[in-house]
Design an enzyme around this catalytic site. Structure first.
Site, short mmCIF file in Angstrom:
data_model
loop_
_atom_site.label_atom_id
_atom_site.label_comp_id
_atom_site.label_asym_id
_atom_site.label_seq_id
_atom_site.Cartn_x
_atom_site.Cartn_y
_atom_site.Cartn_z
N LYS A 38 0.71 -1.01 0.10
CA LYS A 38 0.13 -0.02 -0.10
C LYS A 38 0.85 1.19 -0.02
O LYS A 38 0.47 2.30 -0.70
CB LYS A 38 -0.87 0.01 1.20
CG LYS A 38 -1.58 1.25 1.52
CD LYS A 38 -2.51 1.21 2.68
CE LYS A 38 -1.88 1.73 3.78
NZ LYS A 38 -1.75 3.21 4.01
N CYS A 53 -5.37 8.53 9.43
CA CYS A 53 -5.17 7.67 10.64
C CYS A 53 -4.92 8.40 11.86
O CYS A 53 -4.10 9.59 11.85
CB CYS A 53 -4.11 6.70 10.73
SG CYS A 53 -4.75 5.07 10.19
N ARG A 92 0.99 14.23 13.38
CA ARG A 92 1.07 14.04 11.97
C ARG A 92 1.13 15.39 11.29
O ARG A 92 0.40 15.59 10.28
CB ARG A 92 0.31 12.97 11.28
CG ARG A 92 0.50 11.60 11.76
CD ARG A 92 -0.37 10.67 11.15
NE ARG A 92 0.55 10.01 10.28
CZ ARG A 92 -0.16 9.01 9.49
NH1 ARG A 92 -1.21 8.34 9.60
NH2 ARG A 92 0.73 8.47 8.60
N ASP A 97 4.81 0.50 11.54
CA ASP A 97 3.59 -0.15 11.21
C ASP A 97 3.43 -1.80 11.32
O ASP A 97 2.37 -2.33 11.11
CB ASP A 97 3.57 -0.03 9.58
CG ASP A 97 3.15 1.18 9.04
OD1 ASP A 97 2.77 2.16 10.14
OD2 ASP A 97 3.24 1.52 7.95
N ARG A 151 -8.81 -0.46 4.51
CA ARG A 151 -7.95 0.63 3.97
C ARG A 151 -6.59 -0.04 3.66
O ARG A 151 -5.98 0.35 2.61
CB ARG A 151 -7.88 1.60 4.95
CG ARG A 151 -8.99 2.57 5.10
CD ARG A 151 -8.31 3.83 5.98
NE ARG A 151 -7.30 4.24 5.48
CZ ARG A 151 -6.14 4.62 6.32
NH1 ARG A 151 -6.45 4.61 7.70
NH2 ARG A 151 -5.12 4.96 6.03
C1 UD1 Z 1 4.20 6.73 6.39
C2 UD1 Z 1 3.39 5.69 6.08
C3 UD1 Z 1 2.85 5.04 7.50
C4 UD1 Z 1 4.18 4.88 8.38
C5 UD1 Z 1 5.05 6.03 8.63
C6 UD1 Z 1 6.40 5.82 9.12
C7 UD1 Z 1 2.45 5.73 3.95
C8 UD1 Z 1 1.12 6.10 3.23
N1 UD1 Z 1 2.35 5.86 5.27
O1 UD1 Z 1 3.46 7.83 7.04
O2 UD1 Z 1 2.26 4.02 7.26
O3 UD1 Z 1 3.66 4.51 9.72
O4 UD1 Z 1 5.36 6.41 7.08
O5 UD1 Z 1 6.76 4.71 8.75
O6 UD1 Z 1 3.49 5.44 3.42
N2 UD1 Z 1 6.71 14.47 10.60
C9 UD1 Z 1 6.65 15.76 10.92
N3 UD1 Z 1 6.66 16.58 10.01
C10 UD1 Z 1 6.28 16.28 8.70
C11 UD1 Z 1 6.25 15.11 8.39
C12 UD1 Z 1 6.43 14.04 9.50
O7 UD1 Z 1 7.17 16.13 12.09
O8 UD1 Z 1 6.24 17.26 7.87
C13 UD1 Z 1 6.78 13.47 11.76
C14 UD1 Z 1 5.78 12.85 12.08
O9 UD1 Z 1 4.94 13.45 13.09
C15 UD1 Z 1 6.45 11.49 12.66
C16 UD1 Z 1 7.43 11.22 11.83
O10 UD1 Z 1 8.02 12.47 11.21
O11 UD1 Z 1 6.79 11.53 13.70
C17 UD1 Z 1 7.67 10.27 10.84
O12 UD1 Z 1 6.48 10.49 9.90
P1 UD1 Z 1 6.37 10.23 8.35
O13 UD1 Z 1 7.43 9.19 8.05
O14 UD1 Z 1 6.12 11.60 7.40
O15 UD1 Z 1 4.99 9.20 8.17
P2 UD1 Z 1 4.09 9.34 7.13
O16 UD1 Z 1 4.68 9.86 5.67
O17 UD1 Z 1 2.83 10.27 7.53
#
Ligand code: UD1
Length: 430
Positions: A22, A126, A131, A316, A408
């Protein structure tokens, strides 16, 4: 609303086919926004999120057709989508669509890169913490975009196009890395991305972009060097196997006992998880077909785990591993370092008889000799499948409510588990 009923106690044996990931399929479906030519994606999992994203892309004018099965293709193979963004008719992604699926926020990068402007609603997704998307926006700004947030929307503009820049992420983010890469491939000049995520799904997307003509070096490492090109062309790409789905079924076998081959699973993307499962007493081998998981009678051993960006233990799979640890012979500690609110499965596992105490970002799990079926509620995608894992070993019947979370991210979960002998069925709701 549908429910899933699980009667625990059956051992699992046979073969489970692992679907396309996914978390690779969603960004891969967005990548075609970068080119007027057609991108053909194979092995796209049949998931509610993938269908939702199709609708979101169609709103931008993207044409998507589903091809029929190819000769010799396994019945378990995912869908083939032909995605053409020949003309982009709309650069706005509205709240009604983006709020339903966080990944759709990624359209922002390709839209600014190709069209010079975009207006995308801040995302939903989620409920596993705050996030934010601040790092996505900082990355676009480093590439010369002007971004403002107004009434819940990010408005981004890059007059004269994006320019290469130096991006150094304060922390590792899968989402922000995807965003930066998708924008930088069409920027003028060179871009360096430091502290990039190196999850296999990032690699899969980068490899697809390279096939389309992008120039990316350092794929699979923490530093990516990108030289912008003026245009990208169409290609064909097969979505990488879902390591989270594979890890989930491996833990299900660990919990229920048995001997299952995970066909198509990529052991090379699960190193840390395999090590952890072996410590827990599971017999895990890499085979020509994929991975084979066995547990023969012996008890599950307690193992401490801390989630980390790849190649560490994935957040995950944290909930699923906790499901397994609920019946370990002793005490384990599970620390969540990626998301601050990702323990919502704890109270539901406790309803099944688990003994878990939370101390900040750490869960202390004391293995119990017996779990008992109960009514439980799915709270998010990965949390809900941990309840399925626990229920496979619980005495009696478990009824899982709010199954839409599972739909999902897991393709035909009840079909795949039933095929290896679990007593799992879906009860259609009103
Ligand atoms: C993606 C995955 C999700 C997985 C996560 C971490 C997809 C669709 N989703 O989510 O399944 O759990 O990676 O492996 O691929 N953060 C910030 N600022 C930002 C972006 C992120 O502070 O602009 C922080 C988040 O709050 C979190 C960390 O960075 O603490 C990691 O998040 P991130 O790797 O970006 O997760 P997602 O991309 O949302």
């Amino acid at each position: 609303m549908d429910r899933i009923r699980i009667r625990g106690g059956n051992k699992l044996s046979g073969v489970i086919d692992i679907s396309g990931a996914k978390n690779a399929a969603l960004p891969l479906m967005i990548v075609p926004l970068l080119t007027p030519e057609t991108v053909t994606l194979h092995n796209v999992p049949r998931l509610v999120d993938a269908q939702r994203l199709q609708r979101i892309l169609q709103n931008h004018g993207v044409d998507i057709t589903t091809a029929g099965k190819r000769v010799g293709q396994l019945s378990a193979a995912g869908e083939t989508l032909k995605i053409s963004a020949k003309t982009i008719t709309d650069t706005t992604a509205p709240y009604e669509l983006v709020s339903k699926m966080r990944a759709s926020f990624w359209v922002l990068g390709p839209l600014i890169a190709r069209m010079g402007e975009a207006k995308v609603s801040l995302p939903g997704g989620c409920a596993i913490g705050t996030r934010p998307v601040d790092m996505h926006i900082q990355a676009f700004e480093k590439l010369g975009a002007e971004c403002v947030i107004e009434q819940g929307y990010v408005l981004a503009k890059a007059k004269g196009g994006l320019k290469g820049g130096h991006i150094s992420f304060a922390k590792v983010s899968v989402g922000a890395t995807h965003a930066a890469v998708m924008a930088a491939v069409l920027a003028k000049g060179d871009t360096t991305i430091e502290n990039a995520a190196m999850e296999p799904e990032i690699t899969d997307v980068a490899e697809c972009l390279v096939k389309m003509g992008a120039k990316i070096e350092g794929i699979g490492t923490r530093t990516l060097n990108i030289t912008g090109v003026t245009s990208l062309h169409g290609t064909e790409h097969t979505v990488v196997a879902d390591r989270i789905e594979a890890g989930t079924y491996a833990m299900a076998v660990g919990m229920a006992g048995g001997d299952v081959t995970l066909r198509g699973a990529r052991a090379d993307t699960l190193d840390d998880v395999i090590l952890t499962m072996r410590r827990a007493g599971l017999d895990v081998t890499s085979t020509n077909e994929g991975m084979r998981i066995k547990r023969n009678g012996t008890g599950i051993l307690p193992v401490d785990v801390t989630t980390d960006p790849y190649p560490g233990f994935p957040t995950d799979l944290q909930a699923q591993f906790m499901g397994l640890m609920t019946m370990a012979k002793g005490k384990s500690h599970i620390r969540e370092t990626i998301f601050e609110n990702r323990f919502m499965h704890v109270q539901e596992l406790v309803r099944l008889g688990a003994d878990i105490h939370l101390h900040g970002d750490m869960a202390e799990v004391r293995g119990v000799a017996k779990l008992t079926g109960a009514d439980v509620m799915a709270t998010d995608l990965r949390a809900s499948v941990s309840l399925v894992i626990a229920a496979l070993a619980a005495e009696g019947e478990t009824m899982l409510h709010r199954v839409y979370h599972l739909d999902r991210g897991f393709e035909d979960l009840e079909g795949k588990l039933s095929a290896v002998g679990a007593d799992v069925s879906r009860i259609a709701g009103a």
